[in-house]
Design an enzyme around this catalytic site. Structure first.
Site, PDB file in Angstrom:
ATOM      1  N   ARG A   1       0.814  -1.213   0.000  1.00  0.00           N
ATOM      2  CA  ARG A   1       0.000   0.000   0.000  1.00  0.00           C
ATOM      3  C   ARG A   1       0.849   1.265   0.000  1.00  0.00           C
ATOM      4  O   ARG A   1       0.308   2.372   0.013  1.00  0.00           O
ATOM      5  CB  ARG A   1      -0.881  -0.001   1.238  1.00  0.00           C
ATOM      6  CG  ARG A   1      -2.314  -0.488   0.930  1.00  0.00           C
ATOM      7  CD  ARG A   1      -3.264   0.226   1.568  1.00  0.00           C
ATOM      8  NE  ARG A   1      -4.626   0.154   1.797  1.00  0.00           N
ATOM      9  CZ  ARG A   1      -5.433  -0.853   1.909  1.00  0.00           C
ATOM     10  NH1 ARG A   1      -5.043  -2.082   1.739  1.00  0.00           N
ATOM     11  NH2 ARG A   1      -6.679  -0.643   2.205  1.00  0.00           N
TER      12      ARG A   1
ATOM     13  N   ARG B   1     -18.903  -1.841   7.162  1.00  0.00           N
ATOM     14  CA  ARG B   1     -17.648  -1.722   7.891  1.00  0.00           C
ATOM     15  C   ARG B   1     -17.496  -0.322   8.466  1.00  0.00           C
ATOM     16  O   ARG B   1     -17.909   0.651   7.853  1.00  0.00           O
ATOM     17  CB  ARG B   1     -16.482  -1.983   6.914  1.00  0.00           C
ATOM     18  CG  ARG B   1     -16.152  -3.442   6.786  1.00  0.00           C
ATOM     19  CD  ARG B   1     -15.243  -3.720   5.626  1.00  0.00           C
ATOM     20  NE  ARG B   1     -14.176  -2.743   5.426  1.00  0.00           N
ATOM     21  CZ  ARG B   1     -13.267  -2.848   4.461  1.00  0.00           C
ATOM     22  NH1 ARG B   1     -13.310  -3.874   3.622  1.00  0.00           N
ATOM     23  NH2 ARG B   1     -12.333  -1.958   4.315  1.00  0.00           N
TER      24      ARG B   1
ATOM     25  N   ARG C   1      -9.890   7.634   3.400  1.00  0.00           N
ATOM     26  CA  ARG C   1      -9.222   6.496   2.743  1.00  0.00           C
ATOM     27  C   ARG C   1      -8.850   6.842   1.296  1.00  0.00           C
ATOM     28  O   ARG C   1      -7.800   6.450   0.807  1.00  0.00           O
ATOM     29  CB  ARG C   1     -10.139   5.266   2.763  1.00  0.00           C
ATOM     30  CG  ARG C   1     -10.243   4.657   4.152  1.00  0.00           C
ATOM     31  CD  ARG C   1     -11.345   3.645   4.232  1.00  0.00           C
ATOM     32  NE  ARG C   1     -11.092   2.484   3.410  1.00  0.00           N
ATOM     33  CZ  ARG C   1     -12.051   1.703   2.917  1.00  0.00           C
ATOM     34  NH1 ARG C   1     -13.314   1.988   3.125  1.00  0.00           N
ATOM     35  NH2 ARG C   1     -11.732   0.647   2.211  1.00  0.00           N
TER      36      ARG C   1
END
Ligand code: AMP
Length: 214
Positions: free
Chosen positions: A89, A161, A172
């Protein structure tokens, strides 16, 4: 051991495509997000360390991820194919993966980037539902369960979630742009990148991914 890395923004469909194609081809789908959620549910030291980062939509420290991946590679049979979903990532993780793979006698063969426009990502993430028990993923519009709110596979009640709440989604996507998108360039420079159009249905994207990994 073959490693294929799935890249793309949150909501691009990496997990859905990796799971579908892994099932068809016999590859193993490795989702670091799912591994961390499992570690958190079991309250392991790694899970507890990851908790606050995951809840805010930030990245869990590289050491936690690299340890998890090193353990996974050590226990994986040499003839396996792994689909990495959510790892690496950032560029440090990409460098670490090259090193860990080499130590395990494996190579990163291919990085598949699933491309989806930002407005479609927002719509997808807002409608995403997951099964807290077996990890199956759904979407209220594009991939609904047979019975609303209930997992087809195991009958558990589906949840949204914590990191799919609107404020966290925005964070995000920012983290992706700033920290993860450069990983695409990393694999492009290594001559390992292939791009896949992720704008179609789950089945259409899975078919493109399957063709690319064969
Ligand atoms: P995902 O299911 O891939 O969207 O991951 C959910 C969350 O787990 C992310 O928002 C991060 O907090 C954490 N996470 C998953 N994979 C990684 C990674 N490779 N590096 C750091 N954090 C990660």
């Amino acid at each position: 051991m073959r490693i294929i890395v799935f890249l793309g923004a949150p909501g691009a469909g990496k997990g859905t495509a990796a799971a579908a194609v892994a099932k068809k081809t016999g590859a193993r789908h490795v989702s670091t997000g799912a591994m961390l959620r499992d570690a958190l549910a079991r309250e392991t030291p790694a899970g507890l360390e990851a908790k606050s980062y995951m809840e805010s939509g930030g990245l869990v420290p590289d050491e936690v991820l690299c340890k998890m991946i090193a353990e996974l590679l050590a226990e994986t049979p040499k003839d396996a194919t792994l689909f990495f979903d959510g790892f690496p990532r950032n560029e440090a993780q990409a460098a670490a993966l090259d090193k860990l793979a080499a130590e395990a006698g494996a190579t990163v063969d291919l990085a598949l980037c699933i491309d989806v426009a930002k407005d479609a990502l927002l719509a997808r993430l807002g409608g995403r539902r997951v099964c807290p028990k077996c990890g199956a993923g759904y979407h209220v519009v594009s991939l609904p369960p047979k019975k609303e709110g209930v997992c087809d596979a195991c009958g558990a009640e589906l949840i949204t979630r914590l990191d799919d709440q609107p404020a966290t989604i925005a964070h995000r996507l920012e983290v992706y742009e700033q920290v993860t998108a450069p990983v695409v360039g990393w694999y492009e420079r290594a001559g390992k990148l292939r791009r896949v159009d992720g704008s179609g249905s789950a089945d259409e994207v899975a078919a493109l991914v399957e063709a690319a990994v064969r």
